[in-house]
Design a protein around this motif. Structure first.
Motif, PDB file in Angstrom:
ATOM      1  N   GLY A 177     -14.576  -6.316  33.313  1.00 45.53           N
ATOM      2  CA  GLY A 177     -14.696  -5.698  31.988  1.00 45.53           C
ATOM      3  C   GLY A 177     -16.146  -5.503  31.574  1.00 45.53           C
ATOM      4  O   GLY A 177     -16.487  -4.503  30.936  1.00 45.53           O
TER       5      GLY A 177
ATOM      6  N   VAL B 175     -17.472  -2.353  33.119  1.00 43.78           N
ATOM      7  CA  VAL B 175     -17.067  -1.155  32.372  1.00 43.78           C
ATOM      8  C   VAL B 175     -17.928  -1.001  31.125  1.00 43.78           C
ATOM      9  O   VAL B 175     -18.378   0.104  30.789  1.00 43.78           O
ATOM     10  CB  VAL B 175     -15.572  -1.212  32.014  1.00 43.78           C
ATOM     11  CG1 VAL B 175     -15.167   0.030  31.214  1.00 43.78           C
ATOM     12  CG2 VAL B 175     -14.714  -1.321  33.268  1.00 43.78           C
ATOM     13  N   ASP B 176     -18.182  -2.111  30.433  1.00 51.41           N
ATOM     14  CA  ASP B 176     -19.028  -2.066  29.234  1.00 51.41           C
ATOM     15  C   ASP B 176     -20.417  -1.523  29.565  1.00 51.41           C
ATOM     16  O   ASP B 176     -20.976  -0.698  28.827  1.00 51.41           O
ATOM     17  CB  ASP B 176     -19.166  -3.463  28.625  1.00 51.41           C
ATOM     18  CG  ASP B 176     -17.866  -3.987  28.042  1.00 51.41           C
ATOM     19  OD1 ASP B 176     -16.947  -3.184  27.771  1.00 51.41           O
ATOM     20  OD2 ASP B 176     -17.767  -5.213  27.845  1.00 51.41           O
TER      21      ASP B 176
ATOM     22  N   GLU C 135     -20.294   2.216  30.359  1.00 48.67           N
ATOM     23  CA  GLU C 135     -20.123   2.970  29.104  1.00 48.67           C
ATOM     24  C   GLU C 135     -21.451   3.073  28.356  1.00 48.67           C
ATOM     25  O   GLU C 135     -21.830   4.158  27.875  1.00 48.67           O
ATOM     26  CB  GLU C 135     -19.097   2.269  28.218  1.00 48.67           C
ATOM     27  CG  GLU C 135     -18.944   2.912  26.848  1.00 48.67           C
ATOM     28  CD  GLU C 135     -18.206   2.036  25.855  1.00 48.67           C
ATOM     29  OE1 GLU C 135     -17.952   2.519  24.726  1.00 48.67           O
ATOM     30  OE2 GLU C 135     -17.886   0.876  26.178  1.00 48.67           O
TER      31      GLU C 135
ATOM     32  N   SER D  60     -12.801   4.834  33.490  1.00 44.94           N
ATOM     33  CA  SER D  60     -12.646   4.074  32.245  1.00 44.94           C
ATOM     34  C   SER D  60     -13.861   4.213  31.341  1.00 44.94           C
ATOM     35  O   SER D  60     -13.728   4.340  30.119  1.00 44.94           O
ATOM     36  CB  SER D  60     -12.382   2.600  32.572  1.00 44.94           C
ATOM     37  OG  SER D  60     -11.080   2.421  33.082  1.00 44.94           O
TER      38      SER D  60
ATOM     39  N   ARG E 244     -14.126   6.181  27.460  1.00 45.01           N
ATOM     40  CA  ARG E 244     -14.709   5.620  26.238  1.00 45.01           C
ATOM     41  C   ARG E 244     -15.860   6.466  25.701  1.00 45.01           C
ATOM     42  O   ARG E 244     -15.933   6.752  24.508  1.00 45.01           O
ATOM     43  CB  ARG E 244     -15.242   4.216  26.509  1.00 45.01           C
ATOM     44  CG  ARG E 244     -14.218   3.167  26.838  1.00 45.01           C
ATOM     45  CD  ARG E 244     -14.952   1.846  27.001  1.00 45.01           C
ATOM     46  NE  ARG E 244     -14.107   0.769  27.485  1.00 45.01           N
ATOM     47  CZ  ARG E 244     -14.580  -0.460  27.728  1.00 45.01           C
ATOM     48  NH1 ARG E 244     -15.863  -0.734  27.546  1.00 45.01           N
ATOM     49  NH2 ARG E 244     -13.770  -1.396  28.174  1.00 45.01           N
TER      50      ARG E 244
ATOM     51  N   SER F 239      -7.119  -5.709  36.246  1.00 46.67           N
ATOM     52  CA  SER F 239      -7.590  -4.688  35.310  1.00 46.67           C
ATOM     53  C   SER F 239      -6.616  -3.528  35.189  1.00 46.67           C
ATOM     54  O   SER F 239      -5.752  -3.324  36.044  1.00 46.67           O
ATOM     55  CB  SER F 239      -8.960  -4.160  35.746  1.00 46.67           C
ATOM     56  OG  SER F 239      -8.856  -3.458  36.976  1.00 46.67           O
TER      57      SER F 239
ATOM     58  N   GLU G  23      -8.689   2.432  31.306  1.00 50.08           N
ATOM     59  CA  GLU G  23      -8.918   2.465  29.858  1.00 50.08           C
ATOM     60  C   GLU G  23      -7.810   3.221  29.136  1.00 50.08           C
ATOM     61  O   GLU G  23      -7.364   2.801  28.058  1.00 50.08           O
ATOM     62  CB  GLU G  23     -10.278   3.110  29.571  1.00 50.08           C
ATOM     63  CG  GLU G  23     -10.652   3.170  28.102  1.00 50.08           C
ATOM     64  CD  GLU G  23     -10.916   1.802  27.506  1.00 50.08           C
ATOM     65  OE1 GLU G  23     -10.891   1.689  26.268  1.00 50.08           O
ATOM     66  OE2 GLU G  23     -11.161   0.837  28.270  1.00 50.08           O
ATOM     67  N   VAL G  24      -7.379   4.345  29.686  1.00 48.22           N
ATOM     68  CA  VAL G  24      -6.266   5.111  29.125  1.00 48.22           C
ATOM     69  C   VAL G  24      -5.381   5.564  30.273  1.00 48.22           C
ATOM     70  O   VAL G  24      -5.832   5.677  31.413  1.00 48.22           O
ATOM     71  CB  VAL G  24      -6.740   6.343  28.306  1.00 48.22           C
ATOM     72  CG1 VAL G  24      -7.589   5.920  27.121  1.00 48.22           C
ATOM     73  CG2 VAL G  24      -7.504   7.324  29.194  1.00 48.22           C
TER      74      VAL G  24
END
Length: 213
Positions: A4, A7-8, A11, A39, A43, A134, A137-138
């Motif tokens: 995670g 991914v942060d 982004e 993902s 975002r 995991s 994200e969508v």
């Protein structure tokens, strides 16, 4: 570090690049980075996304393919939960990933397995657990952030195209499939490598013609 957090970070990088100047932002993700890029773009938005695979590890066949030993991936949930007391332990990536299938060239596979930034590096069991648990994200039916190119190696002996196509075909966005002939998981062989360069060039040219997102 967890998946995670990866991914942060991706982004945040995309957002910084989008705010830095007025040029289109294209995001490219290879291997595990395909779903990571997906993902992050879901975002942060982007003007184009290119990936070499879209491995949805919610499904056992995808987990089995990702792991060096198929049963480990198939039963990753129970196995990783049992190992939670040891999540701080860092293990060599080559122990858990199929470095022998990284490319269709034994010399390149050996080099990747030794590379401290590749198979020669280490990863925590915490990161491994959070990756294998995991979710995108969508759902693909909700992804409309930008056009997507799946440039999949046609001779991928690690994660064959059949594992990515079901997710790709469900995407709501504009999308295009490009098969990279002669390429293994890490696409370095011809003629697929040239096809990859052409696909990225077309994605960039298309993005330059459209209003920025």
């Amino acid at each position: 570090m967890t998946y995670g957090a990866w991914v942060d970070l991706a982004e945040e990088l995309i957002r910084e690049e989008r705010e830095r100047d007025g040029r289109p932002v294209l995001v490219v993700g290879g291997s595990v980075g395909g779903m990571l890029a997906y993902s992050a773009v879901a975002r942060a938005g982007a003007d184009g996304l290119a990936v070499t695979c879209l491995l949805d590890v919610r499904h056992a066949p995808a987990r089995a393919a990702a792991a060096r030993f198929g049963p480990f991936g198939t039963y990753a949930g129970p196995v990783m939960n049992a190992l939670r007391p040891f999540e701080g332990v860092r293990v060599p990536i080559r122990w858990i990933a199929r470095m022998s299938a990284m490319a269709n060239r034994p010399d390149l596979n050996a080099a990747v397995a030794r590379d401290r930034l590749g198979g020669g590096g280490r990863v925590s069991l915490r990161f491994l657990r959070t990756y294998l648990a995991s979710a995108p994200e969508v759902e693909p039916e909700e992804f409309t952030a930008c056009p997507v190119v799946l440039a999949h190696p046609a001779d991928d002996r690690w994660t064959p195209a059949a594992l990515s196509l079901p997710f790709f075909e469900r995407l709501a966005s504009e999308k295009r499939l490009v098969m990279l002939e002669g390429c293994g998981h890490l696409p370095v062989e011809e003629p697929g490598l040239t096809r990859l360069a052409e696909a990225l060039g077309r994605l960039a040219a298309d993005a330059a013609r459209r209003p920025l997102r």
